[in-house]
Structures are given as C-alpha cells and as structure tokens.
Design a protein around this motif. Structure first.
Motif, PDB file in Angstrom:
ATOM      1  N   THR A   1       0.846  -1.190   0.000  1.00  0.00           N
ATOM      2  CA  THR A   1       0.000   0.000   0.000  1.00  0.00           C
ATOM      3  C   THR A   1       0.884   1.243   0.000  1.00  0.00           C
ATOM      4  OG1 THR A   1      -0.126   0.119   2.421  1.00  0.00           O
ATOM      5  CG2 THR A   1      -1.757  -1.238   1.308  1.00  0.00           C
ATOM      6  N   GLY A   2       0.610   2.162  -0.913  1.00  0.00           N
ATOM      7  CA  GLY A   2       1.456   3.335  -1.034  1.00  0.00           C
ATOM      8  C   GLY A   2       2.830   2.984  -1.534  1.00  0.00           C
ATOM      9  N   GLY A   3       2.916   1.918  -2.335  1.00  0.00           N
ATOM     10  CA  GLY A   3       4.207   1.386  -2.764  1.00  0.00           C
ATOM     11  C   GLY A   3       4.934   2.206  -3.786  1.00  0.00           C
ATOM     12  N   GLY A   4       4.287   3.241  -4.319  1.00  0.00           N
ATOM     13  CA  GLY A   4       4.953   4.160  -5.231  1.00  0.00           C
ATOM     14  C   GLY A   4       5.583   3.484  -6.426  1.00  0.00           C
ATOM     15  N   SER A   5       6.850   3.809  -6.665  1.00  0.00           N
ATOM     16  CA  SER A   5       7.544   3.339  -7.864  1.00  0.00           C
ATOM     17  C   SER A   5       8.149   1.949  -7.704  1.00  0.00           C
ATOM     18  CB  SER A   5       8.639   4.337  -8.254  1.00  0.00           C
ATOM     19  OG  SER A   5       9.602   4.438  -7.216  1.00  0.00           O
ATOM     20  N   GLY A   6       7.896   1.295  -6.552  1.00  0.00           N
ATOM     21  CA  GLY A   6       8.312  -0.099  -6.410  1.00  0.00           C
ATOM     22  C   GLY A   6       9.621  -0.343  -5.705  1.00  0.00           C
TER      23      GLY A   6
ATOM     24  N   VAL B   1     -10.430  -1.463  -4.524  1.00  0.00           N
ATOM     25  CA  VAL B   1      -9.518  -1.912  -5.590  1.00  0.00           C
ATOM     26  C   VAL B   1      -8.893  -3.280  -5.340  1.00  0.00           C
ATOM     27  CG1 VAL B   1      -9.004   0.420  -6.396  1.00  0.00           C
ATOM     28  CG2 VAL B   1      -7.622  -0.573  -4.561  1.00  0.00           C
ATOM     29  N   VAL B   2      -8.940  -3.771  -4.088  1.00  0.00           N
ATOM     30  CA  VAL B   2      -8.421  -5.119  -3.796  1.00  0.00           C
ATOM     31  C   VAL B   2      -9.413  -5.834  -2.878  1.00  0.00           C
ATOM     32  CG1 VAL B   2      -6.002  -4.393  -4.017  1.00  0.00           C
ATOM     33  CG2 VAL B   2      -7.082  -4.438  -1.754  1.00  0.00           C
ATOM     34  N   ASP B   3      -9.246  -7.143  -2.755  1.00  0.00           N
ATOM     35  CA  ASP B   3     -10.142  -7.945  -1.936  1.00  0.00           C
ATOM     36  C   ASP B   3      -9.687  -7.985  -0.480  1.00  0.00           C
ATOM     37  OD1 ASP B   3     -11.677  -8.602  -4.150  1.00  0.00           O
ATOM     38  OD2 ASP B   3     -10.497 -10.416  -4.576  1.00  0.00           O
TER      39      ASP B   3
ATOM     40  N   ASP C   1      -1.393   2.687  -5.111  1.00  0.00           N
ATOM     41  CA  ASP C   1      -0.828   4.014  -4.893  1.00  0.00           C
ATOM     42  C   ASP C   1      -1.716   5.053  -5.581  1.00  0.00           C
ATOM     43  OD1 ASP C   1       2.126   5.135  -3.968  1.00  0.00           O
ATOM     44  OD2 ASP C   1       1.188   6.398  -5.500  1.00  0.00           O
ATOM     45  N   PRO C   2      -1.882   6.236  -4.986  1.00  0.00           N
ATOM     46  CA  PRO C   2      -2.761   7.241  -5.600  1.00  0.00           C
ATOM     47  C   PRO C   2      -2.142   7.983  -6.776  1.00  0.00           C
ATOM     48  CG  PRO C   2      -1.857   8.063  -3.535  1.00  0.00           C
ATOM     49  CD  PRO C   2      -1.450   6.630  -3.633  1.00  0.00           C
ATOM     50  N   SER C   3      -0.837   7.846  -6.975  1.00  0.00           N
ATOM     51  CA  SER C   3      -0.159   8.629  -8.000  1.00  0.00           C
ATOM     52  C   SER C   3       0.000   7.869  -9.314  1.00  0.00           C
ATOM     53  CB  SER C   3       1.232   9.047  -7.502  1.00  0.00           C
ATOM     54  OG  SER C   3       2.006   9.577  -8.551  1.00  0.00           O
ATOM     55  N   PRO C   4      -0.609   8.353 -10.403  1.00  0.00           N
ATOM     56  CA  PRO C   4      -0.404   7.713 -11.713  1.00  0.00           C
ATOM     57  C   PRO C   4       1.057   7.730 -12.144  1.00  0.00           C
ATOM     58  CG  PRO C   4      -2.269   9.231 -11.775  1.00  0.00           C
ATOM     59  CD  PRO C   4      -1.556   9.469 -10.489  1.00  0.00           C
TER      60      PRO C   4
ATOM     61  N   VAL D   1      -2.145  -0.588  -9.123  1.00  0.00           N
ATOM     62  CA  VAL D   1      -3.545  -0.179  -9.087  1.00  0.00           C
ATOM     63  C   VAL D   1      -3.630   1.196  -8.426  1.00  0.00           C
ATOM     64  CG1 VAL D   1      -5.867  -0.745  -8.311  1.00  0.00           C
ATOM     65  CG2 VAL D   1      -4.253  -2.586  -8.829  1.00  0.00           C
ATOM     66  N   GLN D   2      -4.372   2.107  -9.059  1.00  0.00           N
ATOM     67  CA  GLN D   2      -4.511   3.435  -8.468  1.00  0.00           C
ATOM     68  C   GLN D   2      -5.541   3.398  -7.344  1.00  0.00           C
ATOM     69  OE1 GLN D   2      -5.282   6.543 -11.287  1.00  0.00           O
ATOM     70  NE2 GLN D   2      -4.977   8.183  -9.801  1.00  0.00           N
ATOM     71  N   GLY D   3      -5.161   3.928  -6.181  1.00  0.00           N
ATOM     72  CA  GLY D   3      -6.047   3.953  -5.023  1.00  0.00           C
ATOM     73  C   GLY D   3      -5.266   4.325  -3.786  1.00  0.00           C
ATOM     74  N   ASP D   4      -5.925   4.302  -2.630  1.00  0.00           N
ATOM     75  CA  ASP D   4      -5.236   4.601  -1.380  1.00  0.00           C
ATOM     76  C   ASP D   4      -5.738   3.680  -0.280  1.00  0.00           C
ATOM     77  OD1 ASP D   4      -7.624   5.682  -0.187  1.00  0.00           O
ATOM     78  OD2 ASP D   4      -7.233   7.577  -1.207  1.00  0.00           O
TER      79      ASP D   4
END
Length: 262
Positions: A51-56, A108-110, A73-76, A98-101
């Motif tokens: 979650t919030g993993g950004g660029s990996g 966006v996830v289960d 992550d919320p940032s495209p 996946v875009q989200g927070d």
C-alpha cells in the motif's frame, strides 16, 4: 541478517551504497518474514500487497524473490515508474499497479486476499492512521504478515536539535503530531509505543520493532563518502542497533512487524 536484493545496494560482490543505509534493515526483516510466511503456509509464491508502494522500491525486490505483488498508490506517475522499474528488473509479470489509497483500499483489492502487506511511509500522511492500519490488517489472510514503516518522533527532535534549531526541536517534542513547525513536510510522526499500539488495536500480534536510520541521517555525508570502509561499518552499526529498544527513541523511522491474529 541475510543479504537483501541488489536493488538495495547490498550485493556481496560490491561496496554497499549510501542508499542501502536507508533500506537495508527493513529489507532484511521483511525478507526473513516472507521466508517464514512461505514456509508456514506451504506456498512458494506469496500474494503480497504494497500500500502506497509508489515506484516499487520494495515491490520490485519482493517480486524478484518470486512473489506476486500488487501495488496500490494514488499517484499515476508513481505507478508508471513502477511499471518501468518492474520491466527493467524482468518481473513485469509479477507486479501489478492499481490506483487507489489505503482508506479506499477495498474498492480496488479484496479483503483477506494477501499473505503479506507492506504499509511503508503511509501512516504519516493519511487522515486516520488507525483506519489505515485496520484496513492493512483486514487485507491479510489469517496469520498473514504486516510490515509497518513510519516516521519516528525522536529522530526528528534529535535532528532539529543537532542542527541548532532548538525551538523547533522542542515544538516537535510537544506537538501532538510530532511536527516541528509550519514548514515541516511530514504531517505526523510516531513513537514506537504508538505504532505498536495501532497494530495491536487493529488485530495484529506484534513480533518485532526496529529503529531505522538511527545514525545514518546524523553522520556527516563527507565522512561516509571519504572514510574507507565507513559505509560498511555504519551499515553494521545500524543493524546492531535496530532491535535495541534504547535506540528506538532516536530513530528517524520505526518499523513494526506483526502477524494477523486468528
């Protein structure tokens, strides 16, 4: 501790980089936790959520271990960089962005769909840290592992004081959110006790707490860059101090690792 992925600058055949000082302790703990989780579950490939993993920064090395990683992550722009980094590392088929927070995580996830969840550098910025941790735990399967990494209060106080900003250091020490002033870029900081309490209240059995960047942010860069063997020695010092509670109070970051209660 075991050597982490080359992405963290810790290859045994090369000199450790200064960047590794910021990530090595967390990576070592995380890698060990994933190995234990895989053994306990009988699964060679784990489902991991970042979650919030950004660029990996962590997601790609985890994928290099052979696991399937979903990054929310919320940032495209960050997700685009993640896609590029995963492709360059040859793990594009094991990384999904996946875009989200974390507050809208289950849009966006289960729920209960992951063997391990990473929540690194998220709680400082969300409106409700307790809800964020609850959602991270809810995303886990029973006995799943949660890795929490957040800004430490004591490290900020010490850094401001050593820089001669004594009023700001006192402000951070007394502020409910641990902020040193209006110009502070970090909205919230935690003590080890606060972070562990959030995990416990969310249904996590806390297994360990580590201080991260206890010394690395305080040592002059010129010393680390010019003194032979300084990076290696400082890295070993960071690892030795990480698990000692006495140093949690002055760490720049705090890392909590736990397991979801049945």
């Amino acid at each position: 501790m075991s050597d982490p992925s080359p992405a963290f600058g810790r290859e045994t055949t090369s000199r450790p980089s200064r960047a590794s000082l910021r990530t090595a302790v967390v990576w070592d703990v995380l890698q060990d936790a994933l190995e234990r989780r895989a053994k306990a579950s009988g699964k060679a490939v784990l489902d991991v959520l970042d979650t919030g993993g950004g660029s990996g920064k962590f997601a790609v090395p985890v994928a290099r271990l052979g696991h399937q990683v979903t990054v929310v992550d919320p940032s495209p722009n960050a997700l685009f960089a993640l896609e590029r980094r995963a492709a360059e590392a040859g793990v594009a088929d094991r990384v999904r962005g996946v875009q989200g927070d974390i507050h809208g995580l289950f849009d966006v996830v289960d729920r209960g769909g992951f063997d391990a969840v990473l929540c690194h550098g998220v709680l400082e910025y969300v409106d409700d840290p307790a809800e964020g941790v609850r959602n991270a735990v809810a995303a886990l399967r029973p006995a799943g592992a949660l890795s929490l990494l957040a800004a430490g209060l004591g490290g900020a106080v010490l850094a401001r004081a050593l820089a001669g900003h004594f009023t700001e250091a006192r402000q951070a020490l007394t502020d409910p959110d641990g902020r040193w002033g209006a110009g502070d870029p970090v909205p919230r900081r935690f003590t080890a006790e606060q972070l562990a309490a959030l995990a416990d209240e969310a249904g996590l059995d806390v297994g360990s707490v580590h201080g991260v960047r206890v010394f690395a942010d305080l040592v002059p860069g010129v010393l680390v860059d010019t003194e032979p063997g300084a990076v290696e020695a400082l890295l070993k010092l960071e690892e030795a101090a990480a698990e000692l509670p006495a140093f949690h109070a002055v760490a720049t970051q705090l890392h909590v690792l736990g397991e979801k209660r049945a």
